[in-house]
Design a protein around this motif. Structure first.
Motif, PDB file in Angstrom:
ATOM      1  N   UNK A 156      19.551  11.452  10.765  1.00 35.96           N
ATOM      2  CA  UNK A 156      18.627  12.354  10.991  1.00 35.96           C
ATOM      3  C   UNK A 156      17.693  12.126  12.069  1.00 35.96           C
ATOM      4  N   UNK A 157      18.325  11.062  12.945  1.00 36.36           N
ATOM      5  CA  UNK A 157      17.390  10.599  14.284  1.00 36.36           C
ATOM      6  C   UNK A 157      18.123  11.441  15.298  1.00 36.36           C
ATOM      7  N   UNK A 158      17.533  11.117  16.502  1.00 36.05           N
ATOM      8  CA  UNK A 158      18.185  11.581  17.707  1.00 36.05           C
ATOM      9  C   UNK A 158      19.069  10.470  17.912  1.00 36.05           C
ATOM     10  N   UNK A 159      20.189  11.099  19.102  1.00 33.23           N
ATOM     11  CA  UNK A 159      21.187   9.806  19.271  1.00 33.23           C
ATOM     12  C   UNK A 159      20.616   8.553  19.794  1.00 33.23           C
ATOM     13  N   UNK A 160      19.684   8.476  20.687  1.00 33.47           N
ATOM     14  CA  UNK A 160      19.200   7.515  21.387  1.00 33.47           C
ATOM     15  C   UNK A 160      18.286   6.676  19.945  1.00 33.47           C
ATOM     16  N   UNK A 194      10.574   5.072  16.472  1.00 35.46           N
ATOM     17  CA  UNK A 194      11.435   4.639  15.753  1.00 35.46           C
ATOM     18  C   UNK A 194      11.473   3.157  15.309  1.00 35.46           C
ATOM     19  N   UNK A 195      11.690   2.761  14.195  1.00 32.99           N
ATOM     20  CA  UNK A 195      11.619   1.535  13.596  1.00 32.99           C
ATOM     21  C   UNK A 195      12.836   0.847  13.934  1.00 32.99           C
ATOM     22  N   UNK A 212      24.169   2.701   2.291  1.00 34.53           N
ATOM     23  CA  UNK A 212      24.217   3.654   1.314  1.00 34.53           C
ATOM     24  C   UNK A 212      24.212   4.931   1.707  1.00 34.53           C
ATOM     25  N   UNK A 213      24.653   5.881   0.948  1.00 35.12           N
ATOM     26  CA  UNK A 213      24.473   7.483   1.516  1.00 35.12           C
ATOM     27  C   UNK A 213      23.238   7.772   2.188  1.00 35.12           C
ATOM     28  N   UNK A 214      22.290   7.360   1.440  1.00 37.49           N
ATOM     29  CA  UNK A 214      20.791   7.706   1.766  1.00 37.49           C
ATOM     30  C   UNK A 214      20.348   6.867   3.295  1.00 37.49           C
ATOM     31  N   UNK A 215      21.042   5.829   3.467  1.00 41.18           N
ATOM     32  CA  UNK A 215      20.618   4.988   4.717  1.00 41.18           C
ATOM     33  C   UNK A 215      21.513   5.698   5.804  1.00 41.18           C
TER      34      UNK A 215
END
Ligand SMILES: [Fe+2]
Ligand SMILES: [Fe+2]
Length: 194
Positions: free
Chosen positions: A152-156, A193-194, A143-146
């Motif tokens: 919103x995370x770092x690349x890693x 990170x999950x 989804x757009x939210x996903x």
């Protein structure tokens, strides 16, 4: 600029002619997502688009042809791959890109060859394509939210979260995962990170 315009068009046209329509459309979405990831994390987006648009170009080939092509990369065909030869479509595509389309960029070739599973010690472009293939907007969870949450995370962080989700998805479905996947999760683990 635009070093890859002509070759990208050739690969795009070959892909369109070689795979079913839905797969071609997936390929274009993966190319766009891969280029977006590259732009966002300051990688080479032209290379990202090219790798994305061609990553599945051999996926509708007969199995024998896929095996024949994949063998030419000099690596052995593993027992795991032999049991499910469609897994070789990435390696086959990388061989075709190199031998028939004259692509010599090692990052593009690695990204395409290992887009399904990822690889220990993989380059950033390989990570970007692996992620793009799994999170393009027509994937059920995407989804757009996903997608926004991933960016919103770092690349890693993004890479690790998608590796982990992919692993969880495959094991939950009862599919066998590539040998070495658990090792990749260790290698690319990002705390928090999950
Ligand atoms: Fe694929
Ligand atoms: Fe794909």
């Amino acid at each position: 600029m635009d070093r890859f315009v002509e070759i990208t068009e050739k690969i795009r046209a070959f892909t369109q002619a070689s795979v079913k329509k839905s797969r071609y459309e997936h390929s274009v979405r993966v190319a766009e997502m891969c280029a977006r990831i590259c732009r966002f994390y300051r990688l080479d987006s032209e290379k990202g688009y090219l790798a994305g648009v061609g990553h599945d170009m051999c996926k509708d080939f007969p199995v024998e042809k896929m095996i024949e092509l994949a063998k030419k990369d000099g690596n052995p065909i593993t027992d795991f791959e032999m049991k499910k030869p469609s897994l070789l479509h990435g390696r086959a595509a990388a061989v075709m890109m190199k031998e028939e389309f004259g692509i010599s960029d090692e990052e593009i070739l690695e990204a395409v060859a290992y887009h399904t599973s990822g690889k220990s010690g993989m380059c950033d472009l390989t990570k970007a394509l692996f992620v793009a293939d799994k999170i393009e907007p027509c994937r059920p969870q995407a989804t757009p939210k996903y997608i926004e949450q991933k960016f919103s995370l770092s690349f890693d962080g993004m890479v690790y979260s998608v590796l982990k989700e992919n692993y969880n998805y495959l094991t939950k479905k009862g599919y066998e995962v590539f040998p070495g996947t658990e090792g990749l999760l260790e290698e690319y683990k990002v705390e928090g990170v999950e």
